[in-house]
Write a protein that holds these residues in place. Structure first.
Motif, PDB file in Angstrom:
ATOM      1  N   SER A 209       0.854  -1.194   0.000  1.00 20.18           N
ATOM      2  CA  SER A 209       0.000   0.000   0.000  1.00 20.18           C
ATOM      3  C   SER A 209       0.888   1.241   0.000  1.00 20.18           C
ATOM      4  CB  SER A 209      -0.893   0.034   1.243  1.00 20.18           C
ATOM      5  OG  SER A 209      -1.695  -1.110   1.324  1.00 20.18           O
ATOM      6  N   CYS A 210       0.334   2.341  -0.484  1.00 20.05           N
ATOM      7  CA  CYS A 210       1.025   3.632  -0.457  1.00 20.05           C
ATOM      8  C   CYS A 210       0.072   4.663   0.124  1.00 20.05           C
ATOM      9  CB  CYS A 210       1.457   4.039  -1.861  1.00 20.05           C
ATOM     10  SG  CYS A 210       2.253   5.662  -1.908  1.00 20.05           S
ATOM     11  N   VAL A 211       0.487   5.283   1.229  1.00 15.89           N
ATOM     12  CA  VAL A 211      -0.322   6.316   1.877  1.00 15.89           C
ATOM     13  C   VAL A 211       0.334   7.665   1.596  1.00 15.89           C
ATOM     14  CG1 VAL A 211      -1.407   7.066   4.023  1.00 15.89           C
ATOM     15  CG2 VAL A 211      -0.883   4.633   3.688  1.00 15.89           C
TER      16      VAL A 211
ATOM     17  N   THR B 274      -3.632  12.419   6.006  1.00 21.40           N
ATOM     18  CA  THR B 274      -3.734  11.530   4.854  1.00 21.40           C
ATOM     19  C   THR B 274      -4.405  12.267   3.711  1.00 21.40           C
ATOM     20  OG1 THR B 274      -3.949   9.653   6.344  1.00 21.40           O
ATOM     21  CG2 THR B 274      -4.604   9.306   4.058  1.00 21.40           C
TER      22      THR B 274
ATOM     23  N   ILE C 258      -4.884   7.228  -0.560  1.00 20.46           N
ATOM     24  CA  ILE C 258      -4.316   5.910  -0.287  1.00 20.46           C
ATOM     25  C   ILE C 258      -4.476   5.047  -1.528  1.00 20.46           C
ATOM     26  CG2 ILE C 258      -4.460   3.834   1.152  1.00 20.46           C
ATOM     27  CD1 ILE C 258      -5.925   5.860   3.200  1.00 20.46           C
TER      28      ILE C 258
ATOM     29  N   TRP D  16      -4.092   1.113  -2.657  1.00 22.62           N
ATOM     30  CA  TRP D  16      -3.965  -0.248  -2.142  1.00 22.62           C
ATOM     31  C   TRP D  16      -4.848  -1.156  -2.975  1.00 22.62           C
ATOM     32  CZ3 TRP D  16      -7.479  -2.092   2.207  1.00 22.62           C
ATOM     33  CH2 TRP D  16      -8.626  -1.322   2.315  1.00 22.62           C
TER      34      TRP D  16
ATOM     35  N   SER E 152      -4.510   6.527  -7.364  1.00 24.78           N
ATOM     36  CA  SER E 152      -4.770   7.734  -6.571  1.00 24.78           C
ATOM     37  C   SER E 152      -5.758   8.615  -7.329  1.00 24.78           C
ATOM     38  CB  SER E 152      -3.464   8.487  -6.289  1.00 24.78           C
ATOM     39  OG  SER E 152      -2.854   8.911  -7.497  1.00 24.78           O
TER      40      SER E 152
ATOM     41  N   ASP F  16      -4.302   0.540   7.433  1.00 26.02           N
ATOM     42  CA  ASP F  16      -5.031   1.301   8.445  1.00 26.02           C
ATOM     43  C   ASP F  16      -4.601   0.916   9.865  1.00 26.02           C
ATOM     44  OD1 ASP F  16      -6.960   3.357   8.786  1.00 26.02           O
ATOM     45  OD2 ASP F  16      -8.385   1.859   9.506  1.00 26.02           O
TER      46      ASP F  16
END
Length: 193
Positions: free
Chosen positions: A53-55, A63, A66, A68, A74, A183
């Motif tokens: 995942s990339c936050v 944030t 996200i 995922w 995005s 999360d």
């Protein structure tokens, strides 16, 4: 030439790549560890579903977006996940997240990459795990971070890309955690922003 990163190490992506990077790929690879069969005879492997995942975080450490397996792109289109691999089978990267650094919005200051065992197996059941950054323009590996630290954790904050003095840098975090998705790692991630 690729750099093998140590936990906590920070590098300039442009300096390591020898050029100004505009597009990178974060690759995640792993294999399911072999376990002994019945009464110690033979061996077997059980599929392990790791998820990259990339936050995205802004100036206020909030944030922004996200990427995922449930949202492969995005909202601004700068980051794209190539899809979920549920077994780790095969050679090379099992999951990839492509980032167009030139299109990441200016308000986004850092990108944090995580890995989670969605099926709940811990990392003692995983081997040959790594994350790597590849220059997407020429497919040359820029940096690699070994994630194969056997243990009872089910997740890890792999690395952070962040803007500093007009360039992108990478911090190999390598902090173990637990949880099925990014999360569950958010309280730990906030410390690294």
């Amino acid at each position: 030439m690729s750099v093998n990163l140590s936990k906590g190490q920070k590098i300039s992506l442009d300096k390591e790549a020898g050029t100004s990077l505009t597009r990178i790929t974060m690759g995640l690879g792993w294999d399911a560890a072999k376990t002994k069969g019945f009464l110690g005879f033979g061996s077997k492997t059980e599929a392990v579903d790791l998820d990259a995942s990339c936050v995205m975080f802004d100036d206020n450490k909030s944030t922004s977006d996200i990427v995922w397996f449930r949202q492969l792109k995005s909202k601004d289109g700068s980051i794209v996940h190539t899809g979920d691999n549920r077994t780790g089978a095969g050679d090379g990267d099992d999951e990839q997240i492509n980032v167009d650094l030139s299109k990441v919005p200016a308000h986004v200051k850092s990108l944090v990459f995580t890995v989670n065992s969605f099926t709940g197996q811990n990392f003692s059941q995983v081997e040959n795990a790594y994350c790597r950054i590849v220059n997407a323009s020429n497919n040359q590996e820029v940096a690699r971070f070994n994630l194969s630290v056997q243990g009872s954790h089910t997740a890890q904050i792999m690395a952070k890309l962040y803007r500093h003095n007009g360039e992108w840098k990478m911090h190999a975090i390598g902090e173990n955690g637990n949880g099925r998705t990014f999360d569950d790692l958010m309280p730990q991630i906030s410390v690294h922003l």
